[in-house]
Write a protein that holds these residues in place. Structure first.
Motif, PDB file in Angstrom:
ATOM      1  N   PHE A 114      45.722  41.738  37.218  1.00  0.00           N
ATOM      2  CA  PHE A 114      45.502  40.289  37.476  1.00  0.00           C
ATOM      3  C   PHE A 114      47.061  39.396  37.608  1.00  0.00           C
ATOM      4  N   LEU A 115      47.908  39.225  38.351  1.00  0.00           N
ATOM      5  CA  LEU A 115      48.723  38.354  37.869  1.00  0.00           C
ATOM      6  C   LEU A 115      48.057  37.175  38.236  1.00  0.00           C
ATOM      7  N   GLU A 116      48.500  35.814  37.720  1.00  0.00           N
ATOM      8  CA  GLU A 116      48.324  35.062  37.542  1.00  0.00           C
ATOM      9  C   GLU A 116      49.379  33.620  37.317  1.00  0.00           C
ATOM     10  N   ARG A 117      49.698  33.072  38.797  1.00  0.00           N
ATOM     11  CA  ARG A 117      50.785  32.433  38.649  1.00  0.00           C
ATOM     12  C   ARG A 117      50.669  31.088  39.965  1.00  0.00           C
ATOM     13  N   ALA A 118      51.411  30.591  40.109  1.00  0.00           N
ATOM     14  CA  ALA A 118      50.886  29.132  40.612  1.00  0.00           C
ATOM     15  C   ALA A 118      50.324  29.411  41.808  1.00  0.00           C
ATOM     16  N   GLY A 119      49.364  28.547  41.954  1.00  0.00           N
ATOM     17  CA  GLY A 119      48.633  28.874  43.859  1.00  0.00           C
ATOM     18  C   GLY A 119      47.881  30.338  43.471  1.00  0.00           C
ATOM     19  N   THR A 120      47.555  30.545  42.208  1.00  0.00           N
ATOM     20  CA  THR A 120      46.401  31.484  42.528  1.00  0.00           C
ATOM     21  C   THR A 120      45.246  30.907  41.132  1.00  0.00           C
ATOM     22  N   SER A 121      43.987  31.615  41.123  1.00  0.00           N
ATOM     23  CA  SER A 121      42.924  31.514  40.499  1.00  0.00           C
ATOM     24  C   SER A 121      43.413  31.782  38.985  1.00  0.00           C
ATOM     25  N   SER A 122      42.739  31.249  37.848  1.00  0.00           N
ATOM     26  CA  SER A 122      43.195  30.796  36.524  1.00  0.00           C
ATOM     27  C   SER A 122      42.896  32.120  36.033  1.00  0.00           C
ATOM     28  N   SER A 123      43.508  32.987  35.303  1.00  0.00           N
ATOM     29  CA  SER A 123      42.709  33.990  34.712  1.00  0.00           C
ATOM     30  C   SER A 123      41.115  33.387  33.983  1.00  0.00           C
ATOM     31  N   ALA A 124      40.960  32.651  33.705  1.00  0.00           N
ATOM     32  CA  ALA A 124      39.810  32.215  32.961  1.00  0.00           C
ATOM     33  C   ALA A 124      38.608  31.971  33.887  1.00  0.00           C
ATOM     34  N   GLN A 125      39.389  31.694  35.042  1.00  0.00           N
ATOM     35  CA  GLN A 125      38.243  31.988  36.572  1.00  0.00           C
ATOM     36  C   GLN A 125      37.876  33.037  36.653  1.00  0.00           C
ATOM     37  N   VAL A 126      38.628  33.593  36.640  1.00  0.00           N
ATOM     38  CA  VAL A 126      38.933  36.203  36.836  1.00  0.00           C
ATOM     39  C   VAL A 126      38.085  35.823  36.621  1.00  0.00           C
ATOM     40  N   LEU A 127      37.706  36.249  34.952  1.00  0.00           N
ATOM     41  CA  LEU A 127      36.956  36.668  33.462  1.00  0.00           C
ATOM     42  C   LEU A 127      35.518  35.547  34.224  1.00  0.00           C
ATOM     43  N   SER A 128      35.713  34.313  34.207  1.00  0.00           N
ATOM     44  CA  SER A 128      33.966  34.070  34.291  1.00  0.00           C
ATOM     45  C   SER A 128      33.633  34.773  35.916  1.00  0.00           C
ATOM     46  N   ALA A 129      34.359  35.006  36.792  1.00  0.00           N
ATOM     47  CA  ALA A 129      33.066  35.855  37.672  1.00  0.00           C
ATOM     48  C   ALA A 129      33.375  36.904  37.000  1.00  0.00           C
ATOM     49  N   LEU A 130      34.273  38.104  36.211  1.00  0.00           N
ATOM     50  CA  LEU A 130      33.526  38.662  36.009  1.00  0.00           C
ATOM     51  C   LEU A 130      32.675  39.238  35.142  1.00  0.00           C
ATOM     52  N   PHE A 131      31.924  38.095  34.487  1.00  0.00           N
ATOM     53  CA  PHE A 131      31.401  38.510  33.114  1.00  0.00           C
ATOM     54  C   PHE A 131      29.711  37.292  33.957  1.00  0.00           C
ATOM     55  N   ALA A 132      29.990  36.897  35.425  1.00  0.00           N
ATOM     56  CA  ALA A 132      28.738  36.530  35.652  1.00  0.00           C
ATOM     57  C   ALA A 132      28.472  37.186  36.718  1.00  0.00           C
ATOM     58  N   SER A 133      28.941  38.551  37.189  1.00  0.00           N
ATOM     59  CA  SER A 133      28.442  39.587  38.102  1.00  0.00           C
ATOM     60  C   SER A 133      27.985  40.652  36.997  1.00  0.00           C
ATOM     61  N   GLY A 134      28.187  40.472  35.785  1.00  0.00           N
ATOM     62  CA  GLY A 134      28.129  41.781  34.904  1.00  0.00           C
ATOM     63  C   GLY A 134      29.034  42.375  35.182  1.00  0.00           C
ATOM     64  N   LEU A 135      29.974  42.186  35.607  1.00  0.00           N
ATOM     65  CA  LEU A 135      30.442  43.323  35.265  1.00  0.00           C
ATOM     66  C   LEU A 135      31.317  44.576  33.633  1.00  0.00           C
ATOM     67  N   PRO A 136      30.974  45.617  33.410  1.00  0.00           N
ATOM     68  CA  PRO A 136      30.793  45.732  31.927  1.00  0.00           C
ATOM     69  C   PRO A 136      31.764  46.515  31.560  1.00  0.00           C
ATOM     70  N   VAL A 137      32.562  44.714  30.878  1.00  0.00           N
ATOM     71  CA  VAL A 137      33.666  44.477  30.869  1.00  0.00           C
ATOM     72  C   VAL A 137      34.360  45.451  29.091  1.00  0.00           C
ATOM     73  N   ALA A 138      35.071  46.101  28.649  1.00  0.00           N
ATOM     74  CA  ALA A 138      35.249  46.223  27.088  1.00  0.00           C
ATOM     75  C   ALA A 138      36.524  45.978  26.905  1.00  0.00           C
ATOM     76  N   ASP A 139      37.418  45.870  27.321  1.00  0.00           N
ATOM     77  CA  ASP A 139      38.435  44.425  26.875  1.00  0.00           C
ATOM     78  C   ASP A 139      39.123  44.081  27.748  1.00  0.00           C
ATOM     79  N   VAL A 140      39.568  43.211  27.016  1.00  0.00           N
ATOM     80  CA  VAL A 140      40.513  42.318  27.803  1.00  0.00           C
ATOM     81  C   VAL A 140      41.792  41.863  26.692  1.00  0.00           C
ATOM     82  N   ALA A 141      42.667  42.017  28.224  1.00  0.00           N
ATOM     83  CA  ALA A 141      44.369  41.698  27.089  1.00  0.00           C
ATOM     84  C   ALA A 141      45.287  40.850  27.617  1.00  0.00           C
ATOM     85  N   MET A 142      45.718  40.118  27.617  1.00  0.00           N
ATOM     86  CA  MET A 142      46.611  39.186  27.992  1.00  0.00           C
ATOM     87  C   MET A 142      48.135  38.892  28.072  1.00  0.00           C
TER      88      MET A 142
END
Length: 160
Positions: A114-142
């Motif tokens: 995911f590329l975060e830039r002006a006018g897109t969702s934030s990385s925090a919003q993407v991560l929140s949606a992933l965790f809320a959906s229960g996807l099996p997140v193993a690692d996160v890098a920024m």
């Protein structure tokens, strides 16, 4: 450099001060430039080392063939033209992304880019949606926005 600075000038021009020096000396010079700035000295630094500019600069200017293409506060420039990249690795393959989550599934569904830039969702919003959906997140890098990427886009005429 020491002779020029012994009189505590208000303005100092440093032209490629770390070209060809060791990593240790480069770090010492960076520390000294920070000290000068903290003491109120204006430092104009020319460099081809973009990590140096990103580390030290308050404002960034881009000159190409004698023409000033850009002059802007570093923080503003990074926010306006920079792209932070979020990479999420999943513990098992993911068939699709939750509604509203932008990005590209890669590596056969094992990775989200995911590329975060002006006018897109934030990385925090993407991560929140992933965790809320229960996807099996193993690692996160920024990867933060980099002046090097912005410079290349400016020189190619893709940004101004």
């Amino acid at each position: 450099i020491a002779k020029a600075l012994v009189h505590r000038p208000k303005l100092v021009f440093l032209d490629e001060p770390t070209a060809g020096v060791s990593v240790e000396l480069r770090r010492e010079l960076w520390s000294y430039v920070r000290k000068l700035r903290a003491e109120g000295t204006t430092v104009v630094l020319t460099t081809h080392y973009l990590e140096e500019a990103q580390e030290l600069a308050d404002r960034v200017g881009v000159i190409n063939q004698g023409r000033l293409l850009l002059l802007e506060e570093k923080a503003s420039l990074l926010a306006r033209l920079g792209h932070r990249q979020l990479v999420v690795r999943f513990a098992s393959r993911v068939a699709g992304l939750p509604k509203g989550v932008e990005g590209v599934l890669a590596s056969g569904g094992l990775e989200l880019q995911f590329l975060e830039r002006a006018g897109t969702s934030s990385s925090a919003q993407v991560l929140s949606a992933l965790f809320a959906s229960g996807l099996p997140v193993a690692d996160v890098a920024m990867q933060p926005a980099r002046l090097e990427d912005i410079l290349l886009r400016v020189l190619k005429g893709e940004a101004s």
